[in-house]
Scaffold this motif. Structure first.
Motif, PDB file in Angstrom:
ATOM      1  N   ASP A   1     -10.120  -5.648  -2.856  1.00 16.00           N
ATOM      2  CA  ASP A   1      -9.200  -6.772  -2.723  1.00 16.00           C
ATOM      3  C   ASP A   1      -7.910  -6.432  -3.463  1.00 16.00           C
ATOM      4  O   ASP A   1      -7.931  -6.130  -4.649  1.00 16.00           O
ATOM      5  CB  ASP A   1      -9.812  -8.039  -3.318  1.00 16.00           C
ATOM      6  CG  ASP A   1      -8.957  -9.271  -3.068  1.00 16.00           C
ATOM      7  OD1 ASP A   1      -9.161 -10.286  -3.750  1.00 16.00           O
ATOM      8  OD2 ASP A   1      -8.059  -9.214  -2.202  1.00 16.00           O
ATOM      9  N   GLU A   2      -6.799  -6.469  -2.757  1.00 14.07           N
ATOM     10  CA  GLU A   2      -5.497  -6.213  -3.366  1.00 14.07           C
ATOM     11  C   GLU A   2      -4.674  -7.482  -3.257  1.00 14.07           C
ATOM     12  O   GLU A   2      -4.563  -8.065  -2.177  1.00 14.07           O
ATOM     13  CB  GLU A   2      -4.799  -5.052  -2.653  1.00 14.07           C
ATOM     14  CG  GLU A   2      -5.600  -3.761  -2.741  1.00 14.07           C
ATOM     15  CD  GLU A   2      -4.946  -2.608  -2.007  1.00 14.07           C
ATOM     16  OE1 GLU A   2      -5.095  -1.476  -2.482  1.00 14.07           O
ATOM     17  OE2 GLU A   2      -4.285  -2.843  -0.983  1.00 14.07           O
TER      18      GLU A   2
ATOM     19  N   THR B   1      -5.559  -9.426   0.226  1.00 16.07           N
ATOM     20  CA  THR B   1      -5.910  -8.649   1.420  1.00 16.07           C
ATOM     21  C   THR B   1      -7.247  -9.076   2.009  1.00 16.07           C
ATOM     22  O   THR B   1      -7.585  -8.670   3.121  1.00 16.07           O
ATOM     23  CB  THR B   1      -5.958  -7.143   1.106  1.00 16.07           C
ATOM     24  OG1 THR B   1      -6.895  -6.921   0.050  1.00 16.07           O
ATOM     25  CG2 THR B   1      -4.587  -6.624   0.718  1.00 16.07           C
TER      26      THR B   1
ATOM     27  N   HIS C   1       5.540  -5.948   5.513  1.00 15.15           N
ATOM     28  CA  HIS C   1       5.581  -5.170   4.276  1.00 15.15           C
ATOM     29  C   HIS C   1       7.012  -5.053   3.758  1.00 15.15           C
ATOM     30  O   HIS C   1       7.263  -5.135   2.546  1.00 15.15           O
ATOM     31  CB  HIS C   1       5.008  -3.776   4.511  1.00 15.15           C
ATOM     32  CG  HIS C   1       5.290  -2.818   3.401  1.00 15.15           C
ATOM     33  ND1 HIS C   1       4.651  -2.869   2.187  1.00 15.15           N
ATOM     34  CD2 HIS C   1       6.183  -1.788   3.310  1.00 15.15           C
ATOM     35  CE1 HIS C   1       5.122  -1.915   1.401  1.00 15.15           C
ATOM     36  NE2 HIS C   1       6.052  -1.250   2.056  1.00 15.15           N
TER      37      HIS C   1
ATOM     38  N   ASN D   1       0.504  -2.939   4.224  1.00 16.68           N
ATOM     39  CA  ASN D   1      -0.002  -2.704   5.573  1.00 16.68           C
ATOM     40  C   ASN D   1      -0.830  -1.426   5.504  1.00 16.68           C
ATOM     41  O   ASN D   1      -1.081  -0.897   4.412  1.00 16.68           O
ATOM     42  CB  ASN D   1       1.123  -2.616   6.612  1.00 16.68           C
ATOM     43  CG  ASN D   1       2.114  -1.498   6.339  1.00 16.68           C
ATOM     44  OD1 ASN D   1       1.825  -0.544   5.600  1.00 16.68           O
ATOM     45  ND2 ASN D   1       3.293  -1.605   6.915  1.00 16.68           N
TER      46      ASN D   1
ATOM     47  N   ARG E   1      -0.359   0.777   1.087  1.00 23.79           N
ATOM     48  CA  ARG E   1      -1.345  -0.022   0.359  1.00 23.79           C
ATOM     49  C   ARG E   1      -1.000  -0.010  -1.120  1.00 23.79           C
ATOM     50  O   ARG E   1      -0.287   0.849  -1.613  1.00 23.79           O
ATOM     51  CB  ARG E   1      -2.749   0.534   0.599  1.00 23.79           C
ATOM     52  CG  ARG E   1      -3.156   0.436   2.066  1.00 23.79           C
ATOM     53  CD  ARG E   1      -4.618   0.796   2.274  1.00 23.79           C
ATOM     54  NE  ARG E   1      -4.916   2.180   1.999  1.00 23.79           N
ATOM     55  CZ  ARG E   1      -4.681   3.171   2.849  1.00 23.79           C
ATOM     56  NH1 ARG E   1      -4.100   2.925   4.003  1.00 23.79           N
ATOM     57  NH2 ARG E   1      -5.007   4.401   2.529  1.00 23.79           N
TER      58      ARG E   1
ATOM     59  N   ALA F   1      -7.762  -0.506   5.441  1.00 28.56           N
ATOM     60  CA  ALA F   1      -6.875  -1.616   5.103  1.00 28.56           C
ATOM     61  C   ALA F   1      -7.493  -2.886   5.660  1.00 28.56           C
ATOM     62  O   ALA F   1      -7.825  -2.960   6.837  1.00 28.56           O
ATOM     63  CB  ALA F   1      -5.489  -1.400   5.705  1.00 28.56           C
ATOM     64  N   SER F   2      -7.674  -3.870   4.812  1.00 26.81           N
ATOM     65  CA  SER F   2      -8.240  -5.137   5.243  1.00 26.81           C
ATOM     66  C   SER F   2      -7.111  -6.093   5.598  1.00 26.81           C
ATOM     67  O   SER F   2      -6.221  -6.344   4.785  1.00 26.81           O
ATOM     68  CB  SER F   2      -9.092  -5.731   4.111  1.00 26.81           C
ATOM     69  OG  SER F   2      -9.635  -6.966   4.501  1.00 26.81           O
ATOM     70  N   LEU F   3      -7.127  -6.591   6.825  1.00 29.22           N
ATOM     71  CA  LEU F   3      -6.062  -7.463   7.314  1.00 29.22           C
ATOM     72  C   LEU F   3      -6.646  -8.845   7.575  1.00 29.22           C
ATOM     73  O   LEU F   3      -7.357  -9.053   8.555  1.00 29.22           O
ATOM     74  CB  LEU F   3      -5.444  -6.886   8.587  1.00 29.22           C
ATOM     75  CG  LEU F   3      -4.926  -5.451   8.459  1.00 29.22           C
ATOM     76  CD1 LEU F   3      -4.385  -4.978   9.793  1.00 29.22           C
ATOM     77  CD2 LEU F   3      -3.868  -5.349   7.384  1.00 29.22           C
TER      78      LEU F   3
ATOM     79  N   MET G   1      -2.163 -14.165   7.216  1.00 24.53           N
ATOM     80  CA  MET G   1      -1.356 -13.036   6.760  1.00 24.53           C
ATOM     81  C   MET G   1       0.037 -13.131   7.377  1.00 24.53           C
ATOM     82  O   MET G   1       0.162 -13.264   8.597  1.00 24.53           O
ATOM     83  CB  MET G   1      -2.005 -11.715   7.195  1.00 24.53           C
ATOM     84  CG  MET G   1      -1.183 -10.477   6.843  1.00 24.53           C
ATOM     85  SD  MET G   1      -2.006  -8.934   7.343  1.00 24.53           S
ATOM     86  CE  MET G   1      -1.857  -9.032   9.131  1.00 24.53           C
TER      87      MET G   1
ATOM     88  N   SER H   1     -11.331 -10.656   9.481  1.00 24.86           N
ATOM     89  CA  SER H   1     -10.383  -9.604   9.117  1.00 24.86           C
ATOM     90  C   SER H   1     -10.541  -8.404  10.032  1.00 24.86           C
ATOM     91  O   SER H   1     -11.621  -8.105  10.514  1.00 24.86           O
ATOM     92  CB  SER H   1     -10.633  -9.181   7.667  1.00 24.86           C
ATOM     93  OG  SER H   1      -9.897  -8.047   7.324  1.00 24.86           O
TER      94      SER H   1
END
Length: 454
Positions: A48-49, A116, A181, A188, A192, A200-202, A206, A310
């Motif tokens: 998780d970011e 994220t 971004h 993205n 990251r 990459a979790s989208l 978002m 996601s």
């Protein structure tokens, strides 16, 4: 202010060490990428970011793709008053059509946190649109302050299937490159916040940004565009050729029922990100007699794995280590991306002219140049032909493909390949991201029109 939180739900995994190993040239890169993808694919390994957003305004929808009957929820945050316009660019004539306008007095709280995994929490201030009352395809949500455009949010409307020819808009590839971004600083796929994970979790909620063009702003299109704008020019050209069609998203191809009754499927400029189910379904579609026209390049290079709300997008040095993607490449695509000739541009040169006559009834000289230069005046010093940006080259062990043309780029350029299948299916693949720069070329257009109508 950036907050980065990394955690695993069940057990730790040393993704950092895996990333470090990636730089060791002696390792088998294909095997290593597969191992990393297998780790990232497991939902118990999630990074998780989080980032604090302070930009004004902040505008986002719950997701990118909406079906008929669904409600589009536009969430609004801001400090200052702005205008909001909802519009649609008709691919038949590129004219912008205003759907609705709103005057917004923001009352949402800024700053806010983006995750994220969960995106941004829904806001109290919303505008609700009924997707069933909107045209299918791309809708543009534009926030402006006097003459200044502040935000442009794309939304894709999926339609009930009622056409035999469909253009596939590259919704998954847009999400991977998400230009938000550059506006908000959110990650993205290519930018990251950490390098611990190779995915990459989208999430839902978002922010997504993209500057769509219309007939009045066509000259503003980036010469390197490979997403919505180049695709709308591709669709505009199809209409000019008399090829009436509708559009569907990448996600629609996860369900084979969406391909029932479809005769021609058209992939646009940059269809890079694929689910495995999409690959399986397109193979089935062609082998059962469907036509596949590919107007771009860098096809099926990276994998999308959908989990909960996601899209998790996975890195890779191509996907041919996976049997489903490898058979897609060798049996259906016929060519595959190669980094040689990256960001170079050149015309195509014809090959095997006897097959142009046999399959397309086109009399052409062997070694004749076509798709020279670009249609766009402001790109003439940058773009020198339809083989460029990213190019796919014929696979040596591809099965049954004829190479109709080859780019004149230094390292071989893009391959235009063609194949007919026992069940009546056909594939014509141009293998290049810059094909859209040559949409006024008579030879290229005759290939397209003959393939679709034959």
């Amino acid at each position: 202010l950036i907050l980065t939180i990394s955690f695993a739900f069940l057990q730790p995994v040393n993704l950092k060490e895996a990333a470090k190993n990636l730089a060791i040239a002696s390792l088998d890169r294909v095997a290593l990428w597969k191992k990393i993808r297998d780790i990232d694919r497991d939902p118990k390994y999630v990074v998780d970011e989080q980032i604090v957003l302070e930009q004004d305004p902040i505008i986002f929808t719950e997701k990118l793709i909406y079906k008929r009957g669904e409600k589009i929820v536009i969430n609004l945050l801001g400090r200052n008053e702005f205008q909001l316009e909802v519009n649609y660019v008709n691919p038949k004539d590129l004219e912008k059509n205003i759907i609705s306008r709103y005057k917004i007095q923001p009352r949402g709280s800024i700053p806010t946190v983006y995750s994220t995994l969960s995106g941004i929490q829904s806001t109290d201030q919303k505008i609700i649109l009924d997707a069933s009352k909107l045209p299918n395809g791309w809708i543009n949500i534009v926030a402006s302050n006097k003459e200044t455009i502040l935000r442009q949010v794309p939304v894709f409307i999926e339609e009930d299937k009622n056409s035999q020819i469909y253009f596939v808009d590259s919704t998954d590839t847009l999400l991977a490159y998400n230009p938000a971004h550059d506006v908000y600083g959110i990650p993205n796929y290519y930018s990251r916040l950490s390098n611990l994970s190779h995915s990459a979790s989208l999430p839902k909620n978002m922010p997504i940004e993209y500057k769509q063009i219309d007939s009045n702003t066509k000259s503003n299109i980036l010469c390197s565009d490979h997403l919505i704008n180049s695709d709308i020019l591709q669709r505009n050209n199809l209409y000019k050729l008399g090829i009436n069609h509708s559009t569907m998203s990448d996600a629609a191809l996860d369900d084979y029922s969406n391909l029932e009754g479809v005769k021609v499927l058209i992939l646009g400029t940059h269809n890079e990100y694929w689910t495995k189910q999409k690959a399986i379904n397109i193979k089935k579609f062609v082998k059962k007699g469907g036509k596949l026209l590919i107007l771009g390049g860098n096809n099926a290079w990276r994998e999308v794995y959908r989990i909960q709300n996601s899209n998790r997008i996975f890195h890779g040095e191509g996907l041919r280590d996976d049997n489903d993607f490898n058979t897609l490449a060798e049996e259906i695509l016929g060519s595959y991306y190669s980094r040689e000739d990256y960001n170079s541009y050149a015309p195509y040169k014809t090959k095997n002219s006897q097959y142009w006559k046999k399959y397309f009834d086109i009399d052409i000289e062997e070694g004749e140049d076509f798709a020279i230069g670009t249609n766009l005046e402001h790109c003439k010093d940058l773009i020198f032909g339809g083989s460029g940006h990213e190019t796919d080259k014929i696979i040596p062990n591809s099965k049954g493909f004829v190479e109709l043309a080859k780019g004149k780029n230094k390292n071989g350029g893009a391959s235009i390949v063609y194949k007919e299948f026992p069940g009546g299916g056909k594939v014509l693949n141009f293998g290049s991201l810059s094909t859209w720069h040559s949409l006024d070329d008579k030879i290229l257009n005759k290939l397209i029109k003959t393939f679709v109508n034959k």
